[in-house]
Write a protein that holds these residues in place. Structure first.
Motif, PDB file in Angstrom:
ATOM      1  N   CYS A  25       0.939  -1.277  -0.023  1.00 27.20           N
ATOM      2  CA  CYS A  25      -0.011  -0.086  -0.113  1.00 27.20           C
ATOM      3  C   CYS A  25       0.740   1.209   0.049  1.00 27.20           C
ATOM      4  O   CYS A  25       0.675   2.162  -0.883  1.00 27.20           O
ATOM      5  N   ILE A  72       1.838  -5.530  18.035  1.00 26.85           N
ATOM      6  CA  ILE A  72       1.060  -4.561  17.619  1.00 26.85           C
ATOM      7  C   ILE A  72       1.204  -3.351  18.383  1.00 26.85           C
ATOM      8  O   ILE A  72       1.371  -2.029  18.045  1.00 26.85           O
ATOM      9  N   ILE A  73       1.005  -3.645  19.645  1.00 27.27           N
ATOM     10  CA  ILE A  73       1.125  -2.385  20.589  1.00 27.27           C
ATOM     11  C   ILE A  73       2.486  -1.837  20.468  1.00 27.27           C
ATOM     12  O   ILE A  73       2.578  -0.522  20.611  1.00 27.27           O
ATOM     13  N   ALA A  76       2.571   0.277  17.474  1.00 25.87           N
ATOM     14  CA  ALA A  76       1.805   1.334  17.621  1.00 25.87           C
ATOM     15  C   ALA A  76       2.376   2.599  18.245  1.00 25.87           C
ATOM     16  O   ALA A  76       2.386   3.736  17.960  1.00 25.87           O
ATOM     17  N   SER A  80       3.376   6.175  16.609  1.00 22.78           N
ATOM     18  CA  SER A  80       2.846   7.606  17.482  1.00 22.78           C
ATOM     19  C   SER A  80       3.689   8.509  17.476  1.00 22.78           C
ATOM     20  O   SER A  80       3.792   9.543  17.118  1.00 22.78           O
ATOM     21  N   MET A  84       4.048  12.106  15.456  1.00 18.41           N
ATOM     22  CA  MET A  84       3.867  13.462  16.639  1.00 18.41           C
ATOM     23  C   MET A  84       5.392  14.142  15.855  1.00 18.41           C
ATOM     24  O   MET A  84       5.201  15.370  15.705  1.00 18.41           O
ATOM     25  N   VAL A  99      -2.555  10.123   5.527  1.00 23.40           N
ATOM     26  CA  VAL A  99      -2.995   8.955   6.429  1.00 23.40           C
ATOM     27  C   VAL A  99      -2.087   7.707   6.393  1.00 23.40           C
ATOM     28  O   VAL A  99      -1.985   6.960   7.299  1.00 23.40           O
ATOM     29  N   LEU A 103      -0.666   4.988   9.121  1.00 29.29           N
ATOM     30  CA  LEU A 103      -0.896   3.521   8.557  1.00 29.29           C
ATOM     31  C   LEU A 103       0.341   2.957   8.586  1.00 29.29           C
ATOM     32  O   LEU A 103       0.436   1.455   8.300  1.00 29.29           O
ATOM     33  N   VAL A 106      -0.079  -0.652  10.350  1.00 30.96           N
ATOM     34  CA  VAL A 106      -0.508  -1.994   9.901  1.00 30.96           C
ATOM     35  C   VAL A 106       0.424  -2.312   8.634  1.00 30.96           C
ATOM     36  O   VAL A 106       0.050  -2.885   7.660  1.00 30.96           O
TER      37      VAL A 106
ATOM     38  N   PHE B  73      -3.862  11.429  21.946  1.00 25.56           N
ATOM     39  CA  PHE B  73      -2.451  10.825  21.358  1.00 25.56           C
ATOM     40  C   PHE B  73      -2.728   9.394  21.226  1.00 25.56           C
ATOM     41  O   PHE B  73      -1.875   8.638  20.810  1.00 25.56           O
ATOM     42  N   ASP B  75      -4.979   7.642  20.086  1.00 27.28           N
ATOM     43  CA  ASP B  75      -5.904   7.091  18.963  1.00 27.28           C
ATOM     44  C   ASP B  75      -5.560   5.943  18.489  1.00 27.28           C
ATOM     45  O   ASP B  75      -6.276   5.109  18.407  1.00 27.28           O
ATOM     46  N   LEU B  76      -4.299   5.970  17.901  1.00 25.80           N
ATOM     47  CA  LEU B  76      -3.744   4.788  17.014  1.00 25.80           C
ATOM     48  C   LEU B  76      -3.959   3.534  17.727  1.00 25.80           C
ATOM     49  O   LEU B  76      -4.577   2.457  17.264  1.00 25.80           O
ATOM     50  N   ILE B  77      -3.325   3.477  18.942  1.00 21.64           N
ATOM     51  CA  ILE B  77      -3.387   2.461  19.820  1.00 21.64           C
ATOM     52  C   ILE B  77      -4.752   1.885  20.137  1.00 21.64           C
ATOM     53  O   ILE B  77      -4.964   0.619  19.880  1.00 21.64           O
ATOM     54  N   ILE B  80      -6.530   0.455  16.923  1.00 18.94           N
ATOM     55  CA  ILE B  80      -6.059  -0.985  16.443  1.00 18.94           C
ATOM     56  C   ILE B  80      -6.528  -2.051  17.553  1.00 18.94           C
ATOM     57  O   ILE B  80      -6.805  -3.217  16.909  1.00 18.94           O
ATOM     58  N   VAL B  81      -6.454  -1.683  18.555  1.00 17.09           N
ATOM     59  CA  VAL B  81      -7.219  -2.832  19.536  1.00 17.09           C
ATOM     60  C   VAL B  81      -8.662  -3.031  19.207  1.00 17.09           C
ATOM     61  O   VAL B  81      -8.964  -4.142  19.451  1.00 17.09           O
ATOM     62  N   THR B 113      -7.036  -7.493  10.484  1.00 14.91           N
ATOM     63  CA  THR B 113      -6.301  -6.589  11.739  1.00 14.91           C
ATOM     64  C   THR B 113      -5.494  -5.878  11.189  1.00 14.91           C
ATOM     65  O   THR B 113      -5.441  -4.528  11.274  1.00 14.91           O
ATOM     66  N   THR B 114      -4.428  -6.284  10.207  1.00 17.92           N
ATOM     67  CA  THR B 114      -3.474  -5.611   9.740  1.00 17.92           C
ATOM     68  C   THR B 114      -3.660  -5.055   8.195  1.00 17.92           C
ATOM     69  O   THR B 114      -3.005  -4.708   7.778  1.00 17.92           O
ATOM     70  N   CYS B 116      -4.835  -2.543   5.768  1.00 18.71           N
ATOM     71  CA  CYS B 116      -4.798  -0.904   6.155  1.00 18.71           C
ATOM     72  C   CYS B 116      -6.099  -0.451   5.712  1.00 18.71           C
ATOM     73  O   CYS B 116      -6.671   0.610   6.175  1.00 18.71           O
ATOM     74  N   LEU B 119      -8.036   0.371   9.014  1.00 13.64           N
ATOM     75  CA  LEU B 119      -7.629   1.179   9.752  1.00 13.64           C
ATOM     76  C   LEU B 119      -7.807   2.620   9.084  1.00 13.64           C
ATOM     77  O   LEU B 119      -7.768   3.765   9.646  1.00 13.64           O
ATOM     78  N   GLY B 120      -7.513   2.553   7.750  1.00 11.50           N
ATOM     79  CA  GLY B 120      -7.474   3.619   6.854  1.00 11.50           C
ATOM     80  C   GLY B 120      -8.855   4.456   7.096  1.00 11.50           C
ATOM     81  O   GLY B 120      -8.865   5.601   6.993  1.00 11.50           O
ATOM     82  N   LEU B 123      -9.176   6.096  10.272  1.00 12.01           N
ATOM     83  CA  LEU B 123      -8.298   7.321  10.354  1.00 12.01           C
ATOM     84  C   LEU B 123      -8.822   8.388   9.520  1.00 12.01           C
ATOM     85  O   LEU B 123      -9.044   9.717   9.734  1.00 12.01           O
ATOM     86  N   LEU B 124      -9.235   8.188   8.348  1.00 11.27           N
ATOM     87  CA  LEU B 124     -10.011   9.090   7.376  1.00 11.27           C
ATOM     88  C   LEU B 124     -11.210   9.811   7.896  1.00 11.27           C
ATOM     89  O   LEU B 124     -11.312  10.933   7.683  1.00 11.27           O
ATOM     90  N   ASN B 127      -9.761  12.188  10.464  1.00 17.30           N
ATOM     91  CA  ASN B 127      -9.376  13.339   9.700  1.00 17.30           C
ATOM     92  C   ASN B 127     -10.351  14.370   9.223  1.00 17.30           C
ATOM     93  O   ASN B 127     -10.307  15.562   9.194  1.00 17.30           O
TER      94      ASN B 127
END
Lengths: 204, 195
Positions: A25, A72-73, A76, A80, A84, A99, A103, A106, B73, B75-77, B80-81, B113-114, B116, B119-120, B123-124, B127
Motif C-alpha cells: 500500500c 502491534i502495541i 503502534a 505514534s 508526532m 494517512v 498506517l 499496519v 495521542f 488514538d492509533l493504539i 488498532i485494539v 487486523t493489519t 490498511c 484502519l484507513g 483514520l480518514l 481526519n
C-alpha cells in the motif's frame, strides 16, 4: 551468519517489495515523487529498526500465545512517536504523506519481520536485519518514485534540488495518478521475475 | 465539523475515493484473495462488517473516552485494539458457521487486523471530522467500494487463468496489469463527474 551478508540479504533476496511482496500500500500510494518516497522510507525505517530491537530484547519475556497483540502495541507506540515528530518538524511532508504515516502500524513488513526474524534472533542481528530491510524498501520506493516523477513531470526535484531534467517533457500525467503506480510496479515485477527465471535456467 | 450530504459521502466511499484503486488501501488482500470469486466475496463480506463496526466503535471511543480524558495521542493504539477485537469476533463466527470459507480465506482472515483498509477508513473518518452518522455511512460505503472492486478483479482473474502469457508475467505482474486497467477506468470516469 556474518552481519554484512545479513544486511545485503535485506536488499536482495528478502527485499520487502520484490522478494517478500509485503507493504504494497505505501509503496504504491506515496511514490508520486522521490521526496515522498524518502520521507515514507525514513518513517518506516525508524519504526522497523526500533520495533525489531525492542521485540528481540523482549523475546524471552513475551508469551507466544499473545505475541501478536504485544507486537502491534509496540509498533503502534513507535508509530505514534514518528507521527508526532513529523507533525511537529516536517509539516509539509506530513501533509503530503497524509494517512499513510499512521498506517505504518499496519504495514505488513514490520509485523512480518517481528514475527519471522526479531522473535528468533538476538538484538544485534535484529538491528542489522531492520537496517537491511529498510534499505531495500528505500531503494525500491526511490526507484518507483523516480520513474513516476520523471515520466509524469519531466524532472526529479528533491528537497529543492533539481536532480535530472529531461530534454523533452513527456508529462504523462497518468504516471503520477493511481494507474501509473500499478503500471510501474507491474512492469518492475515482471522484469524481476524474468531475471529470476533466467538465473534458474542457467543454474540447472 | 464538515457539513456534507450523506449521499455525497456514500458515493465518495464507493467510487471517487475507492479504497483499492484510488487510495491504495488494502492491496495485500487485493492481490492475495482474488484468485476466485467465492473467496473474494467471503473476504469482502468480512471486511464490510469489520469496517462498519470499526467506524462505529472507534467514533464512540474517540468522542466519549479519548476526547474527555484529553488523550487524543492514544488514538492509533486504541483503534488498532478495537479492530483486533472485532476481527477475532468475525473469525469465531466464520469458523463455527462456514468452515469451508474459513479454510479458503486462510491467513487473510486474521490479517484483516493489519489490513490498511480498515484502519484507513477509521483514520480518514477522524481526519475529515465526520459526525456519528457520517462516519458509519463512510465506513459502510468504503466497504461496498472494496467489495465492488474485489468482485470485478476476481471475475477477470478467474477468466484469465488460461490466457497464454509469458511466464514472467504470470501471477502478480498480471494482477497488477489488470488492476491498472480497472484503475484507469475509475480515475477517468469518477474523477470528472462532480457529485
Amino acid at each position: 551468519m556474518d552481519p554484512l551478508s545479513e544486511y545485503i540479504r535485506g536488499i536482495t533476496r528478502d527485499n520487502p517489495i520484490f522478494g517478500l511482496v509485503l507493504g504494497l500500500c505505501p509503496t504504491l500510494a506515496v511514490t508520486t515523487s522521490v521526496e515522498n518516497a524518502i520521507g515514507m522510507s525514513a518513517g518506516t525505517a525508524f519504526v522497523l529498526i526500533c520495533s525489531n530491537i525492542f521485540v528481540s530484547a523482549l523475546r524471552k519475556q513475551i508469551p507466544s500465545a499473545v505475541r501478536l497483540p504485544i507486537f502491534i502495541i509496540i509498533i503502534a507506540t513507535f508509530v505514534s512517536i514518528v507521527k508526532m515528530i513529523m507533525q511537529a518538524y516536517f509539516p509539509p511532508m506530513y501533509a503530503a504523506l497524509g494517512v499513510f504515516i499512521p498506517l505504518i502500524v499496519v504495514n505488513c513488513i514490520i509485523i512480518g519481520r517481528a514475527e519471522a526474524y526479531a522473535n528468533k534472533n538476538n538484538v544485534f542481528y535484529s538491528f542489522i536485519d531492520g537496517l537491511g530491510i529498510s534499505t531495500g524498501f528505500l531503494l525500491v520506493l526511490m526507484l518507483i518514485g523516480g520513474i513516476r516523477e520523471l515520466l509524469g513531470t519531466g524532472q526529479i526535484v528533491t528537497f529543492d534540488y533539481t536532480l535530472i531534467t529531461l530534454p523533452i517533457n513527456p508529462s504523462v500525467t497518468t504516471m503520477i495518478l493511481p494507474p501509473g503506480a500499478f503500471l510501474t510496479i507491474g512492469s518492475l515485477m515482471a522484469i524481476v521475475n524474468y531475471q529470476k527465471e533466467k538465473k534458474r535456467a542457467k543454474g540447472g | 465539523m464538515v457539513e456534507k450530504e450523506l449521499f455525497a459521502i456514500f458515493m465518495d466511499g464507493i467510487f471517487i475515493k475507492n479504497f483499492l484503486l484510488i487510495q491504495f488501501l488494502g492491496l495485500c488482500s487485493f492481490v492475495g484473495v482474488t484468485k476466485d470469486v467465492k473467496s473474494a466475496a467471503g473476504m469482502s463480506g468480512a471486511v464490510v462488517f469489520v469496517m462498519a463496526m470499526a467506524s462505529t466503535a472507534s467514533y464512540l471511543i474517540y468522542t466519549y473516552v479519548l476526547v474527555p480524558a484529553d488523550m487524543q495521542f492514544l488514538d492509533l493504539i486504541s483503534f488498532i485494539v478495537v479492530i483486533a477485537a472485532l476481527v477475532q469476533l468475525v473469525e469465531f463466527v466464520v469458523r463455527k458457521n462456514i468452515p469451508s470459507l474459513y479454510r479458503s480465506l486462510g491467513i487473510y482472515l486474521p490479517l484483516i487486523t493489519t489490513n490498511c483498509a480498515v484502519l484507513g477508513a477509521v483514520l480518514l473518518n477522524e481526519n475529515a471530522g465526520y459526525n456519528f452518522i457520517q462516519s458509519v455511512v463512510f465506513g459502510v460505503s468504503a466497504g461496498l467500494g472494496y467489495t465492488v472492486v474485489m468482485l470485478m478483479m476476481a471475475g477477470i482473474r478467474e477468466r484469465s487463468t488460461f490466457v497464454n502469457v509469458p511466464s514472467a508475467i504470470r501471477g502478480l505482474p498480471q494482477a497488477f496489469f489488470i488492476a491498472l486497467m480497472l484503475s484507469m477506468a475509475f480515475v477517468n470516469y469518477f474523477w470528472v463527474i462532480p457529485i
